[in-house]
Design a protein around this motif. Structure first.
Motif, PDB file in Angstrom:
ATOM      1  N   THR A   1     -26.593 -53.217  58.651  1.00 56.23           N
ATOM      2  CA  THR A   1     -26.592 -54.464  57.709  1.00 56.23           C
ATOM      3  C   THR A   1     -27.283 -55.484  58.345  1.00 56.23           C
ATOM      4  O   THR A   1     -28.094 -56.273  57.577  1.00 56.23           O
ATOM      5  CB  THR A   1     -25.207 -54.699  57.190  1.00 56.23           C
ATOM      6  N   LEU A   2     -26.884 -55.527  59.359  1.00 54.45           N
ATOM      7  CA  LEU A   2     -27.305 -56.950  60.528  1.00 54.45           C
ATOM      8  C   LEU A   2     -29.010 -56.574  60.666  1.00 54.45           C
ATOM      9  O   LEU A   2     -29.841 -57.706  60.659  1.00 54.45           O
ATOM     10  CB  LEU A   2     -27.016 -57.103  61.756  1.00 54.45           C
ATOM     11  N   ARG A   3     -29.519 -55.381  60.871  1.00 56.29           N
ATOM     12  CA  ARG A   3     -30.671 -55.114  61.081  1.00 56.29           C
ATOM     13  C   ARG A   3     -31.755 -55.153  59.714  1.00 56.29           C
ATOM     14  O   ARG A   3     -32.676 -55.926  60.014  1.00 56.29           O
ATOM     15  CB  ARG A   3     -31.155 -53.657  61.429  1.00 56.29           C
ATOM     16  N   ARG A   4     -31.092 -55.022  58.639  1.00 57.44           N
ATOM     17  CA  ARG A   4     -31.619 -55.335  57.414  1.00 57.44           C
ATOM     18  C   ARG A   4     -31.763 -56.728  57.204  1.00 57.44           C
ATOM     19  O   ARG A   4     -32.793 -57.329  56.767  1.00 57.44           O
ATOM     20  CB  ARG A   4     -30.865 -54.525  56.333  1.00 57.44           C
ATOM     21  N   PHE A   5     -30.752 -57.604  57.637  1.00 52.66           N
ATOM     22  CA  PHE A   5     -30.985 -58.919  57.306  1.00 52.66           C
ATOM     23  C   PHE A   5     -31.938 -59.477  58.148  1.00 52.66           C
ATOM     24  O   PHE A   5     -32.543 -60.612  57.874  1.00 52.66           O
ATOM     25  CB  PHE A   5     -29.302 -59.490  57.573  1.00 52.66           C
ATOM     26  N   ALA A   6     -31.973 -59.104  59.491  1.00 54.37           N
ATOM     27  CA  ALA A   6     -32.715 -59.637  60.416  1.00 54.37           C
ATOM     28  C   ALA A   6     -34.129 -59.497  59.968  1.00 54.37           C
ATOM     29  O   ALA A   6     -35.185 -60.272  60.253  1.00 54.37           O
ATOM     30  CB  ALA A   6     -32.616 -58.893  61.775  1.00 54.37           C
ATOM     31  N   PHE A   7     -34.659 -58.534  59.125  1.00 56.36           N
ATOM     32  CA  PHE A   7     -36.002 -58.291  58.576  1.00 56.36           C
ATOM     33  C   PHE A   7     -36.315 -59.517  57.795  1.00 56.36           C
ATOM     34  O   PHE A   7     -37.455 -59.935  57.713  1.00 56.36           O
ATOM     35  CB  PHE A   7     -35.931 -56.923  57.648  1.00 56.36           C
ATOM     36  N   ARG A   8     -35.365 -60.330  57.292  1.00 52.93           N
ATOM     37  CA  ARG A   8     -36.010 -61.510  56.419  1.00 52.93           C
ATOM     38  C   ARG A   8     -36.494 -62.565  57.545  1.00 52.93           C
ATOM     39  O   ARG A   8     -37.195 -63.288  57.133  1.00 52.93           O
ATOM     40  CB  ARG A   8     -34.473 -62.366  55.951  1.00 52.93           C
ATOM     41  N   PHE A   9     -35.947 -62.157  58.675  1.00 52.18           N
ATOM     42  CA  PHE A   9     -36.504 -63.369  59.717  1.00 52.18           C
ATOM     43  C   PHE A   9     -37.793 -62.885  60.686  1.00 52.18           C
ATOM     44  O   PHE A   9     -38.665 -63.544  61.052  1.00 52.18           O
ATOM     45  CB  PHE A   9     -35.325 -63.783  60.757  1.00 52.18           C
ATOM     46  N   CYS A  10     -37.724 -61.514  60.986  1.00 53.82           N
ATOM     47  CA  CYS A  10     -38.446 -60.995  61.883  1.00 53.82           C
ATOM     48  C   CYS A  10     -39.264 -59.665  61.094  1.00 53.82           C
ATOM     49  O   CYS A  10     -38.639 -59.120  60.406  1.00 53.82           O
ATOM     50  CB  CYS A  10     -38.097 -60.512  62.949  1.00 53.82           C
ATOM     51  N   ARG A  11     -40.467 -59.410  61.582  1.00 57.59           N
ATOM     52  CA  ARG A  11     -41.194 -58.427  60.742  1.00 57.59           C
ATOM     53  C   ARG A  11     -41.359 -57.206  62.022  1.00 57.59           C
ATOM     54  O   ARG A  11     -41.816 -56.187  61.534  1.00 57.59           O
ATOM     55  CB  ARG A  11     -42.461 -58.568  60.322  1.00 57.59           C
ATOM     56  N   ASN A  12     -41.161 -57.619  63.018  1.00 58.70           N
ATOM     57  CA  ASN A  12     -41.517 -56.584  64.255  1.00 58.70           C
ATOM     58  C   ASN A  12     -40.079 -56.071  64.815  1.00 58.70           C
ATOM     59  O   ASN A  12     -39.113 -56.687  64.970  1.00 58.70           O
ATOM     60  CB  ASN A  12     -42.115 -57.547  65.696  1.00 58.70           C
ATOM     61  N   SER A  13     -39.928 -54.745  64.971  1.00 62.47           N
ATOM     62  CA  SER A  13     -38.968 -53.965  65.051  1.00 62.47           C
ATOM     63  C   SER A  13     -38.243 -54.397  66.392  1.00 62.47           C
ATOM     64  O   SER A  13     -37.053 -54.416  66.596  1.00 62.47           O
ATOM     65  CB  SER A  13     -39.088 -52.277  65.141  1.00 62.47           C
ATOM     66  N   THR A  14     -39.069 -55.000  67.495  1.00 65.15           N
ATOM     67  CA  THR A  14     -38.582 -55.279  68.721  1.00 65.15           C
ATOM     68  C   THR A  14     -37.860 -56.582  68.560  1.00 65.15           C
ATOM     69  O   THR A  14     -36.786 -56.787  69.215  1.00 65.15           O
ATOM     70  CB  THR A  14     -39.722 -55.480  69.869  1.00 65.15           C
ATOM     71  N   GLU A  15     -38.568 -57.576  67.884  1.00 64.80           N
ATOM     72  CA  GLU A  15     -37.726 -58.887  67.541  1.00 64.80           C
ATOM     73  C   GLU A  15     -36.553 -58.539  66.566  1.00 64.80           C
ATOM     74  O   GLU A  15     -35.632 -59.430  66.952  1.00 64.80           O
ATOM     75  CB  GLU A  15     -38.805 -59.864  66.993  1.00 64.80           C
ATOM     76  N   ILE A  16     -36.487 -57.918  65.905  1.00 66.04           N
ATOM     77  CA  ILE A  16     -35.246 -57.482  64.946  1.00 66.04           C
ATOM     78  C   ILE A  16     -33.975 -56.991  65.994  1.00 66.04           C
ATOM     79  O   ILE A  16     -32.935 -57.324  66.002  1.00 66.04           O
ATOM     80  CB  ILE A  16     -35.683 -56.375  63.840  1.00 66.04           C
TER      81      ILE A  16
END
Length: 84
Positions: free
Chosen positions: A19-34
């Protein structure tokens, strides 16, 4: 010094990683940044575990930490970028 999270809370934190990874997608588009954002969120959550109030929503607490981590990082990058 932060206390160790109880086993059930640690299990719940691990349960919220997708769930945190999905939420992080709102802030970052790069999987490394996520991944970095999620990791930093978990580090901050563990360090601040003594501030978590049992009976409140752990997911909301984690999301708040993530948002604050992102905003702090974003503002820091803007300040550094404006000096160039």
């Amino acid at each position: 010094m932060s206390k160790i999270l109880p086993t059930d809370v640690r299990h719940d934190v691990v349960h919220h990683i997708p769930t945190l990874r999905r939420f992080a997608f709102r802030f970052c588009r790069n999987s490394t940044e996520i991944d970095d954002l999620v990791q930093e969120t978990l580090v901050k959550a563990i360090a601040a575990s003594d501030t978590f109030e049992p009976g409140t929503r752990l997911k909301s607490w984690l999301f708040t930490i993530m948002r604050n981590v992102y905003c702090t990082s974003y503002n820091k990058q803007r300040r550094v970028g404006s000096r160039s």
